[in-house]
Scaffold this active site. Structure first.
Site, PDB file in Angstrom:
ATOM      1  N   ASN A   7      82.204  -3.343  28.451  1.00  0.00           N
ATOM      2  CA  ASN A   7      82.015  -4.723  28.900  1.00  0.00           C
ATOM      3  C   ASN A   7      80.724  -4.744  29.714  1.00  0.00           C
ATOM      4  OD1 ASN A   7      82.115  -7.260  29.965  1.00  0.00           O
ATOM      5  ND2 ASN A   7      84.134  -7.058  30.902  1.00  0.00           N
ATOM      6  N   LYS A  14      81.109  -1.937  32.481  1.00  0.00           N
ATOM      7  CA  LYS A  14      82.453  -1.363  32.659  1.00  0.00           C
ATOM      8  C   LYS A  14      82.847  -0.654  31.378  1.00  0.00           C
ATOM      9  CE  LYS A  14      84.083  -5.160  35.453  1.00  0.00           C
ATOM     10  NZ  LYS A  14      84.743  -6.398  35.240  1.00  0.00           N
ATOM     11  N   ARG A  91      82.958  -6.068  24.397  1.00  0.00           N
ATOM     12  CA  ARG A  91      83.380  -7.421  24.765  1.00  0.00           C
ATOM     13  C   ARG A  91      82.151  -8.318  24.700  1.00  0.00           C
ATOM     14  NH1 ARG A  91      85.157 -10.164  30.427  1.00  0.00           N
ATOM     15  NH2 ARG A  91      85.843 -12.062  29.447  1.00  0.00           N
ATOM     16  N   HIS A 180      88.140 -16.483  27.487  1.00  0.00           N
ATOM     17  CA  HIS A 180      89.335 -15.650  27.753  1.00  0.00           C
ATOM     18  C   HIS A 180      90.201 -15.509  26.497  1.00  0.00           C
ATOM     19  CE1 HIS A 180      89.138 -17.227  32.158  1.00  0.00           C
ATOM     20  NE2 HIS A 180      88.553 -16.049  32.108  1.00  0.00           N
ATOM     21  N   HIS A 208      95.941 -18.298  32.234  1.00  0.00           N
ATOM     22  CA  HIS A 208      95.159 -17.124  32.657  1.00  0.00           C
ATOM     23  C   HIS A 208      94.508 -17.497  33.985  1.00  0.00           C
ATOM     24  CE1 HIS A 208      92.363 -13.612  31.906  1.00  0.00           C
ATOM     25  NE2 HIS A 208      91.727 -14.294  32.855  1.00  0.00           N
ATOM     26  N   LEU A 209      95.112 -17.048  35.080  1.00  0.00           N
ATOM     27  CA  LEU A 209      94.649 -17.462  36.404  1.00  0.00           C
ATOM     28  C   LEU A 209      94.038 -16.275  37.139  1.00  0.00           C
ATOM     29  CD1 LEU A 209      97.825 -19.575  37.412  1.00  0.00           C
ATOM     30  CD2 LEU A 209      95.822 -20.306  36.086  1.00  0.00           C
ATOM     31  N   GLY A 210      92.758 -16.063  36.935  1.00  0.00           N
ATOM     32  CA  GLY A 210      92.043 -15.007  37.667  1.00  0.00           C
ATOM     33  C   GLY A 210      90.982 -15.672  38.503  1.00  0.00           C
ATOM     34  N   ARG A 241      84.456 -21.951  40.976  1.00  0.00           N
ATOM     35  CA  ARG A 241      83.985 -22.985  40.038  1.00  0.00           C
ATOM     36  C   ARG A 241      84.798 -24.265  40.191  1.00  0.00           C
ATOM     37  NH1 ARG A 241      84.404 -19.306  34.857  1.00  0.00           N
ATOM     38  NH2 ARG A 241      83.698 -17.446  35.943  1.00  0.00           N
ATOM     39  N   ASP A 284      89.533 -15.881  47.388  1.00  0.00           N
ATOM     40  CA  ASP A 284      90.638 -14.965  47.127  1.00  0.00           C
ATOM     41  C   ASP A 284      91.952 -15.590  47.607  1.00  0.00           C
ATOM     42  OD1 ASP A 284      92.583 -12.798  47.413  1.00  0.00           O
ATOM     43  OD2 ASP A 284      90.877 -11.507  46.939  1.00  0.00           O
ATOM     44  N   GLY A 334      97.876 -15.162  38.494  1.00  0.00           N
ATOM     45  CA  GLY A 334      99.093 -15.366  37.705  1.00  0.00           C
ATOM     46  C   GLY A 334     100.046 -14.183  37.749  1.00  0.00           C
ATOM     47  N   GLU A 335      99.483 -12.967  37.819  1.00  0.00           N
ATOM     48  CA  GLU A 335     100.345 -11.778  37.811  1.00  0.00           C
ATOM     49  C   GLU A 335     100.905 -11.432  39.189  1.00  0.00           C
ATOM     50  OE1 GLU A 335      98.043  -8.562  36.040  1.00  0.00           O
ATOM     51  OE2 GLU A 335      97.420  -9.910  34.433  1.00  0.00           O
ATOM     52  N   ASN A 336     100.131 -11.792  40.234  1.00  0.00           N
ATOM     53  CA  ASN A 336     100.488 -11.299  41.572  1.00  0.00           C
ATOM     54  C   ASN A 336     100.957 -12.334  42.580  1.00  0.00           C
ATOM     55  OD1 ASN A 336      99.625  -8.436  41.260  1.00  0.00           O
ATOM     56  ND2 ASN A 336      97.670  -9.414  40.818  1.00  0.00           N
ATOM     57  N   GLU A 385      92.866  -6.872  28.520  1.00  0.00           N
ATOM     58  CA  GLU A 385      91.806  -7.220  27.566  1.00  0.00           C
ATOM     59  C   GLU A 385      91.208  -5.973  26.916  1.00  0.00           C
ATOM     60  OE1 GLU A 385      90.330 -10.086  30.648  1.00  0.00           O
ATOM     61  OE2 GLU A 385      89.537 -11.086  28.887  1.00  0.00           O
TER      62      GLU A 385
HETATM   63  P1  AMP Z   1      91.014 -11.395  38.124  1.00  0.00           P
HETATM   64  O1  AMP Z   1      89.769 -12.204  37.908  1.00  0.00           O
HETATM   65  O2  AMP Z   1      92.013 -11.541  37.046  1.00  0.00           O
HETATM   66  O3  AMP Z   1      90.715  -9.958  38.461  1.00  0.00           O
HETATM   67  O4  AMP Z   1      91.714 -11.995  39.429  1.00  0.00           O
HETATM   68  C1  AMP Z   1      91.139 -11.827  40.703  1.00  0.00           C
HETATM   69  C2  AMP Z   1      91.831 -12.749  41.693  1.00  0.00           C
HETATM   70  O5  AMP Z   1      93.238 -12.512  41.692  1.00  0.00           O
HETATM   71  C3  AMP Z   1      91.408 -12.507  43.147  1.00  0.00           C
HETATM   72  O6  AMP Z   1      90.264 -13.238  43.480  1.00  0.00           O
HETATM   73  C4  AMP Z   1      92.611 -12.988  43.921  1.00  0.00           C
HETATM   74  O7  AMP Z   1      92.432 -14.345  44.225  1.00  0.00           O
HETATM   75  C5  AMP Z   1      93.783 -12.862  42.964  1.00  0.00           C
HETATM   76  N1  AMP Z   1      94.738 -11.834  43.410  1.00  0.00           N
HETATM   77  C6  AMP Z   1      94.694 -10.519  43.171  1.00  0.00           C
HETATM   78  N2  AMP Z   1      95.767  -9.904  43.754  1.00  0.00           N
HETATM   79  C7  AMP Z   1      96.478 -10.855  44.387  1.00  0.00           C
HETATM   80  C8  AMP Z   1      97.680 -10.882  45.165  1.00  0.00           C
HETATM   81  N3  AMP Z   1      98.356  -9.777  45.423  1.00  0.00           N
HETATM   82  N4  AMP Z   1      98.088 -12.068  45.633  1.00  0.00           N
HETATM   83  C9  AMP Z   1      97.398 -13.195  45.381  1.00  0.00           C
HETATM   84  N5  AMP Z   1      96.279 -13.238  44.643  1.00  0.00           N
HETATM   85  C10 AMP Z   1      95.811 -12.094  44.154  1.00  0.00           C
END
Ligand code: AMP
Length: 405
Positions: A7, A14, A91, A180, A208-210, A241, A284, A334-336, A385
């Site tokens: 990537n 990466k 990627r 994504h 997909h919430l990153g 964004r 964050d 979304g995961e955490n 991914e």
């Molecule tokens: P990604 O782009 O998928 O790597 O997601 C990164 C974002 O996930 C970070 O900016 C955080 O806002 C969020 N995140 C990661 N770990 C946690 C957690 N334990 N609790 C809440 N948000 C998290």
């Protein structure tokens, strides 16, 4: 068979080496600050120690050479020679309308990717630098391109056209592409598996919430709509964004700030989203949640506004598909972030969803949050991914081998 997944960004690269049979990651790492002072490589062999080393890397050629050197090193390496790499999966961000699936990269493909580079001027040229460096250093190894946009190429015209004069689509290909895609594809496939159903039977909404974030409507296995558009700026409010806004805000702000369109776009890309709306607290979600718990009202509003946007898209996509069978959360937030999932799920109750508070504490694991009798399943499926790219790369290489034999 090992697949090297790359990537490549403008100053970073990466990598992951994945055993395609066991699907285990053999080693992974990142080259950073390529082309500037203080360049470094962080390499982590599976089960070994992660090590960061400063190393002059004037260009991506040097970065790929450093990756190969680490992978084949006697001490920290995991393979003996390049012969143990069956293919490299790259990627690639934007495939325009030309690429609806992964492709074996040759000169013609490179030219086609260059042709659509005006759609992703920050990403495509950087991705191609990585492709070229890998081809130069591994001339015998097949290279496969996996596009972020490809999965969404199944969207119908009514979903991908904007309400602007049609000639702009005809002349400049201005339309919704979505991003994504590798993640939406992987996660929706896995969600169906976990539900014990075929993806072709289901209507799945993937969130997909990153740091970047998008929602997609996957109707019987095909992406029929997604929230990102011509660029990854549209749709949900994200870390930095803005997501959707009245386009007239751009000229209004240019006027007020006496700034250029580029300056305003930079604000919308880098200083907006939950970072901007919280008054600068953070992009964050961990920091935002902590600030909100400590009584920061702007942080609380940013979290509320974020959840509302996601809820609105879920509602819209359920309407588009005539209902939904599953809502799936993935990527960093979304995961955490259980509390954020719970906030969003408040907006989906009308569909017949519920979230078990105990199971919603889970982080980074596959889990079904809803009750078996719920009309719509709510679940978490961590995205992967790199594995998805490795799988698609292997499939392309194997299909090529079959043709030859
Ligand atoms: P990604 O782009 O998928 O790597 O997601 C990164 C974002 O996930 C970070 O900016 C955080 O806002 C969020 N995140 C990661 N770990 C946690 C957690 N334990 N609790 C809440 N948000 C998290």
């Amino acid at each position: 068979m090992n697949i090297l997944v790359i990537n490549c960004g403008s100053s970073s690269l990466k990598y992951q080496l994945i055993d395609s049979v066991s699907e285990n990651v053999l080693a992974k790492g990142i080259c950073e600050r390529i082309g500037s002072g203080g360049a470094c490589i962080t390499h982590a062999p599976a089960g070994g120690e992660k090590k960061k080393t400063e190393l002059p890397m004037p260009d991506h050629h040097a970065a790929v050479a450093a990756v190969i050197e680490r992978l084949t090193d006697k001490e920290v390496g995991v393979i003996r020679s390049l012969k143990e790499i069956a293919a490299v999966g790259h990627r690639l961000v934007h495939g325009g309308e030309k690429f609806a699936s992964a492709v074996l990269i040759d000169e013609e493909v490179i030219a086609a990717i260059e042709e659509v580079s005006d759609l992703a001027p920050l990403h495509n040229p950087a991705n191609l630098i990585g492709v070229r460096a890998c081809r130069a250093l591994m001339p015998e190894v097949p290279m496969v391109g996996v596009f972020d946009t490809a999965f969404h190429q199944t969207m119908p015209r009514k979903a991908y056209l904007y309400g602007i004069p049609l000639e702009y689509y005809r002349d400049y290909r201005i339309r919704r592409y979505g991003f994504h895609g590798t993640s939406h594809d992987y996660v929706s496939r896995r969600a169906a598996e976990l539900l014990g159903k075929k993806r072709e039977e289901l209507r799945i909404i993937v969130c997909h919430l990153g740091n970047g974030a998008s929602v997609s409507a996957v109707d019987h296995g095909r992406s029929v709509d997604t929230s990102m558009g011509l660029t990854p700026l549209e749709g949900l409010m994200m870390g930095t964004r803005s997501g959707d806004l009245d386009p007239a805000i751009i000229t209004f702000l240019m006027d007020k700030l006496n700034g250029s369109a580029e300056e305003v776009l930079s604000i919308l890309n880098k200083k907006s989203g939950v970072l901007g709306l919280s008054g600068g607290v953070s992009n964050d979600f961990r920091d935002l949640t902590a600030a909100a718990e400590n009584g920061n009202e702007d942080a609380e509003t940013a979290l509320e506004a974020y959840a509302l946007r996601v809820g609105k898209y879920i509602g819209a996509y359920a309407a588009e598909m005539g209902g939904a069978d599953a809502i799936v959360f993935t990527a960093g937030v979304g995961e955490n972030d259980g509390p954020m999932r719970a906030r969003i799920s408040e907006y989906t109750k009308f569909l017949g969803t519920s979230v078990d508070p105990e199971r919603n504490r889970t982080r980074g694991e596959e889990v079904i949050l809803s009750a078996p009798e719920d009309a719509v399943a709510t679940m978490v499926v961590p995205t992967n991914e790199e594995l998805a790219i490795a799988r698609q790369t292997l499939a392309i290489v194997q299909a090529g081998d079959e043709k030859k034999s």
